[in-house]
Design a protein around this motif. Structure first.
Motif, PDB file in Angstrom:
ATOM      1  N   SER A  12      -1.412  -8.993   8.433  1.00  0.00           N
ATOM      2  CA  SER A  12      -0.366  -8.571   7.505  1.00  0.00           C
ATOM      3  C   SER A  12       0.386  -9.827   7.108  1.00  0.00           C
ATOM      4  O   SER A  12       0.422 -10.808   7.862  1.00  0.00           O
ATOM      5  N   ILE A  14       3.342 -11.762   3.965  1.00  0.00           N
ATOM      6  CA  ILE A  14       4.111 -11.827   2.727  1.00  0.00           C
ATOM      7  C   ILE A  14       3.475 -12.896   1.854  1.00  0.00           C
ATOM      8  O   ILE A  14       3.195 -14.007   2.328  1.00  0.00           O
ATOM      9  N   GLY A  23       6.259  -9.114  -3.105  1.00  0.00           N
ATOM     10  CA  GLY A  23       6.369  -7.725  -2.676  1.00  0.00           C
ATOM     11  C   GLY A  23       5.179  -7.279  -1.853  1.00  0.00           C
ATOM     12  O   GLY A  23       4.602  -8.055  -1.082  1.00  0.00           O
ATOM     13  N   ASN A  24       4.805  -6.022  -2.028  1.00  0.00           N
ATOM     14  CA  ASN A  24       3.752  -5.414  -1.221  1.00  0.00           C
ATOM     15  C   ASN A  24       2.383  -5.803  -1.786  1.00  0.00           C
ATOM     16  O   ASN A  24       2.018  -5.398  -2.887  1.00  0.00           O
ATOM     17  N   SER A  26      -1.865  -6.394  -0.747  1.00  0.00           N
ATOM     18  CA  SER A  26      -2.943  -6.193   0.227  1.00  0.00           C
ATOM     19  C   SER A  26      -4.237  -6.774  -0.337  1.00  0.00           C
ATOM     20  O   SER A  26      -4.278  -7.277  -1.460  1.00  0.00           O
ATOM     21  N   TYR A  65       1.098  -4.109  -5.458  1.00  0.00           N
ATOM     22  CA  TYR A  65       1.639  -2.754  -5.547  1.00  0.00           C
ATOM     23  C   TYR A  65       3.022  -2.714  -6.197  1.00  0.00           C
ATOM     24  O   TYR A  65       3.514  -1.634  -6.486  1.00  0.00           O
ATOM     25  N   ASP A  66       3.640  -3.862  -6.402  1.00  0.00           N
ATOM     26  CA  ASP A  66       4.960  -3.908  -7.026  1.00  0.00           C
ATOM     27  C   ASP A  66       4.811  -4.203  -8.515  1.00  0.00           C
ATOM     28  O   ASP A  66       4.355  -5.286  -8.898  1.00  0.00           O
ATOM     29  N   SER A 212      -1.522   0.389  -8.358  1.00  0.00           N
ATOM     30  CA  SER A 212      -1.796  -0.973  -7.923  1.00  0.00           C
ATOM     31  C   SER A 212      -2.609  -1.667  -9.004  1.00  0.00           C
ATOM     32  O   SER A 212      -3.153  -1.021  -9.904  1.00  0.00           O
TER      33      SER A 212
END
Length: 239
Positions: A12, A14, A23-24, A26, A65-66, A212
């Motif tokens: 995980s 940032i 932001g989020n 992945s 995702y942001d 996304s």
């Protein structure tokens, strides 16, 4: 006998682009394209006399995702204009019953607009004659505004920013991924010196699940790095 070190991995992190928290994020992936050149063995017996594998390209991709304009500008090679709140007086619009009469600027819906006829002697009532959204005014067929009627609207524009999509030739950015191995709790970091993202292939803007979008691009060689044994592409540090 040397000890076998086992380090399982669940990542995980940032993601920072030019220092900005994105932001989020992945699905961060590195893809290394290779090209193998082989010298055939001409002395009998077949096979190769020598072989070398060259790095053809290094690519970095991620799923965002942001849906802020900074991320979208990166995905669509856009530039961002700052929008300030300003009063707009007596802007001309044409009513479309139960349809949208778009205003020039985005409306700050927290401040009630004033909608009048062109003579200015009739003021229409919000939620009876019309409803308001950020995009403009929608005249209601149950109200007193008629189809195709010329109106004047006064409102306060919404402060924020506007993305001008596909206006830039593409920018090269630095990427830092500040990570944690959730399996061990140990920190790690990836630093990409020069990443040049390409426009995303598409955006899903309306749906019943969280949206996304993917951004990918080439990791370029940093010619300023000349020290022996130092990568021109990226470095991974870990505890």
């Amino acid at each position: 006998m040397s000890e076998t070190v086992v380090e399982s991995y669940i990542g995980s992190a940032i993601v920072y682009i030019d220092g900005r928290d994105c932001g989020n994020v992945s699905g961060v992936k590195i893809a290394i394209e290779q090209e193998t050149k082989s010298l055939p063995n001409y002395r009998g017996g077949g096979g190769y006399a020598d072989e070398v594998t060259l790095i053809k390209a290094v690519n970095l991709s991620a799923t965002f995702y942001d849906f802020n304009n900074e991320n979208l500008a990166l995905a669509m090679r856009g530039k961002i204009d700052v929008l300030t709140a300003v009063p707009v007086s007596d802007e001309d619009i044409i009513a479309m019953l139960d349809g949208l009469a778009q205003t020039t600027k985005m409306i700050d819906t927290s401040i009630t607009p004033v909608v009048k006829n062109t003579a200015g002697d009739v003021t229409y009532t919000l939620d009876e004659d019309y409803v308001v959204s950020a995009a403009g005014i929608r005249a209601l067929s149950a109200g007193t505004i008629t189809a195709g009627q010329a109106l004047k609207v006064s409102y306060t524009s919404q402060a924020g920013n506007a993305l001008q999509a596909l206006t830039e030739s593409g920018k090269t950015v630095g990427v830092v991924i500040d990570g944690i191995n959730d399996s061990t709790g140990k920190p790690w970091m990836l630093k990409f010196y020069k990443w040049k993202p390409t426009p995303t292939s598409g955006l899903d803007l309306i749906g019943d699940d969280y949206g996304s979008f993917d951004i990918e691009g080439g990791v370029l060689a940093d010619s300023s790095i000349v020290a022996t044994g130092k990568s021109k592409f990226f470095v991974r540090s870990a505890a």
